[in-house]
Design an enzyme around this catalytic site. Structure first.
Site, PDB file in Angstrom:
ATOM      1  N   GLY A 254       0.758  -1.242   0.000  1.00  0.00           N
ATOM      2  CA  GLY A 254       0.000   0.000   0.000  1.00  0.00           C
ATOM      3  C   GLY A 254       0.785   1.286   0.000  1.00  0.00           C
ATOM      4  N   GLU A 291       3.872  -6.907   1.628  1.00  0.00           N
ATOM      5  CA  GLU A 291       3.337  -7.223   0.289  1.00  0.00           C
ATOM      6  C   GLU A 291       3.289  -5.965  -0.579  1.00  0.00           C
ATOM      7  OE1 GLU A 291      -0.621  -8.282   1.416  1.00  0.00           O
ATOM      8  OE2 GLU A 291      -0.014 -10.049   2.545  1.00  0.00           O
ATOM      9  N   PRO A 292       4.411  -5.318  -0.832  1.00  0.00           N
ATOM     10  CA  PRO A 292       4.349  -4.095  -1.644  1.00  0.00           C
ATOM     11  C   PRO A 292       4.174  -4.406  -3.125  1.00  0.00           C
ATOM     12  CG  PRO A 292       6.620  -4.569  -1.027  1.00  0.00           C
ATOM     13  CD  PRO A 292       5.782  -5.651  -0.420  1.00  0.00           C
ATOM     14  N   CYS A 365     -13.897   4.799 -27.758  1.00  0.00           N
ATOM     15  CA  CYS A 365     -15.187   5.485 -27.852  1.00  0.00           C
ATOM     16  C   CYS A 365     -15.883   5.547 -26.500  1.00  0.00           C
ATOM     17  CB  CYS A 365     -16.058   4.777 -28.882  1.00  0.00           C
ATOM     18  SG  CYS A 365     -15.226   4.721 -30.469  1.00  0.00           S
TER      19      CYS A 365
HETATM   20  C1  LIG Z   1      -3.123  -4.983  -3.918  1.00  0.00           C
HETATM   21  C2  LIG Z   1      -2.609  -5.626  -2.693  1.00  0.00           C
HETATM   22  C3  LIG Z   1      -1.299  -5.371  -2.269  1.00  0.00           C
HETATM   23  C4  LIG Z   1      -0.385  -4.388  -2.948  1.00  0.00           C
HETATM   24  O1  LIG Z   1      -0.848  -3.075  -2.853  1.00  0.00           O
HETATM   25  P1  LIG Z   1       0.064  -1.865  -3.380  1.00  0.00           P
HETATM   26  O2  LIG Z   1      -0.745  -0.671  -3.095  1.00  0.00           O
HETATM   27  O3  LIG Z   1       0.268  -2.082  -4.837  1.00  0.00           O
HETATM   28  O4  LIG Z   1       1.340  -1.916  -2.611  1.00  0.00           O
HETATM   29  C5  LIG Z   1      -0.842  -6.049  -1.162  1.00  0.00           C
HETATM   30  N1  LIG Z   1      -1.615  -6.934  -0.499  1.00  0.00           N
HETATM   31  C6  LIG Z   1      -2.881  -7.195  -0.882  1.00  0.00           C
HETATM   32  C7  LIG Z   1      -3.691  -8.177  -0.120  1.00  0.00           C
HETATM   33  C8  LIG Z   1      -3.414  -6.558  -1.983  1.00  0.00           C
HETATM   34  O5  LIG Z   1      -4.682  -6.805  -2.352  1.00  0.00           O
END
Ligand SMILES: *Cc1c(COP(=O)(O)O)cnc(C)c1O
Length: 438
Positions: A254, A291-292, A365
């Protein structure tokens, strides 16, 4: 020192350290973008390997000396050549479908470093991931716990699980990309978490190993992360007090990037703050996962496009380009901003360019098919533009709307460039379709 006249270092574009004008021509690392356009046409996505590795390095610095695993959230950009960069750098992957699992394996990723997120995993996807031996399922509901346990029991396996908890903090981002609020479809509610953990621990096919959260995307402030960490650590205390030990804590992804004067904290600075809190609360020795997605690839990529026509009106001027919402869906989806810059600066001999304020739009379009509103540009038909910050959530969301072929992709590495996806053909688009015999 010699008395040679040294050329001033080229000015990198702010927030894009690997993108710079040299001799008025835009370069990504040491590759001239206009040369790639001559060879491969437009629209064309170009990614910098150095930019991806440098974004990853900021996280790695932040976690130096810790037990931590970085899982690239591959939905941001799931092209094999991009996955390969992260696999070779030792990253794990956060996947959200069985298809993404196949992509990781095809790119040489390590199954044990895969975590499987998402609210709607099917039993077939669970089987596939269990057979591959992934590291953890991030489970989002009680129904999913029951389903996963029964699938694992039938395969005579134990499924490693973490439960995604909704910490109910406001990441102050666009509502479509905020995921940690109460009325959101993601995760289990904070107040239900302990009970859901106890249920998970009672299921024969599961091994509870962690806890996770993910509060949203394009977050540009440390506060929501600090708040979420407090909420999650409170839960870790009560879950472990109930006799369910947790091996890891996963804080999701995130972190935002600079699209338009955004000032997100650097990954290493953010984690310094978070680790200070973690240590103060006595959890410094726990294994950490993150989880980036966007922050690893977003500013590593550009989308190159050609100006087809200029159209001048009383109210508005339009700059019509050959990239569209099917290539760059973020403006249509979230009113998102992408900077747009020329591939060649108007230099000596440039003719015909008209300096004006334009809405930059694609050929699709739909009125929603715009890429930028009210941009001051000096352009002529036939010129090329670079849409910046196009590494994340562009190609991975691209579609064939209007029977447009998906663009080609290039990975740049120093002075080398590699075609990692050939431009699609209409024949390929129609391959699965059949006319009805009459
Ligand atoms: C989309 C998502 C992420 C990555 O989010 P980013 O904003 O791209 O870093 C990480 N974990 C989960 C569960 C997600 O759905």
């Amino acid at each position: 020192m010699s008395d040679l006249v040294t050329q001033a270092a080229p000015a990198a574009l702010p927030g894009h350290p690997f993108l710079a004008y040299r001799n008025e021509s835009l370069h990504l690392e040491d590759v001239t973008l206009s040369k790639l356009i001559r060879e491969h046409g437009t629209p064309l996505f170009v990614y910098s390997k150095a930019a991806m590795l440098s974004a990853l390095a900021a996280y790695q610095r932040g976690f130096a000396g810790r037990r931590a695993q970085i899982c690239y959230a591959m939905k941001a950009n799931s092209s094999l050549g991009v996955l390969q960069v992260f696999a070779q750098a030792g990253c794990g992957f956060d996947i959200v479908s069985g298809g993404e699992l196949d992509r990781v394996l095809a790119a040489g990723g390590d199954a044990q470093k895969i975590i499987f997120s998402g609210v709607g995993k099917t039993r077939a996807e669970m089987q596939h991931a269990l057979a591959a031996g992934i590291g953890c399922f991030n489970v989002e509901s009680e129904g999913e716990l029951d389903a996963l346990s029964s699938v694992a029991v039938a395969m005579n396996l134990l499924a490693p699980v973490s439960i995604r908890v909704n910490p109910n903090v406001d990441p102050k981002t666009h509502p479509y990309i905020s995921t940690g609020l109460k009325d959101n479809k993601f995760g289990v509610a904070h107040e239900d978490a302990l009970r859901v953990y106890q249920h998970a621990a009672s299921l024969k096919g599961l091994k509870v190993i962690g806890i996770d959260c993910h509060i949203g995307s394009q977050i540009t402030d440390a506060t929501p992360y600090l708040d979420a960490m407090d909420r999650i650590l409170d839960l870790v205390v009560s879950i472990e007090a109930a006799g369910i030990p947790l091996e890891h804590i996963d804080f999701g992804g995130g972190l935002g990037i600079n699209y338009n004067h955004d000032t997100p904290p650097a990954a290493d600075a953010l984690w310094q703050q978070l680790l200070t809190k973690l240590d103060a609360r006595g959890f410094g020795a726990k294994k950490l996962m993150i989880e980036p997605g966007r922050s690893l690839v977003g500013n590593a990529g550009v989308c190159l496009t050609e100006v087809l026509y200029l159209k001048f009106g009383e109210q508005k001027n339009f700059c019509i380009i050959d990239a569209a919402m099917n290539d760059l869906p973020r403006p249509a989806l979230y009113q998102a901003f992408h900077a747009i810059v020329p591939v060649a600066l108007p230099g000596i001999g440039a003719t015909g360019a008209t300096e004006a304020t334009y809405d930059v739009v694609g050929p699709v379009c739909e009125s929603g098919d715009w890429i930028g509103h009210e941009r001051a540009l000096s352009v002529a038909a036939g010129d090329h533009l670079a849409v910046l910050s196009a590494g994340a959530y562009c190609m991975s969301m691209a579609s064939n709307y209007n029977t447009r072929n998906r663009a080609a992709e290039i990975l740049v590495d120093g002075c080398k460039s590699h075609l990692i996806r050939r431009r699609e053909t209409v024949q390929e688009q129609m391959q699965q379709e059949r006319l009805v015999d009459s």
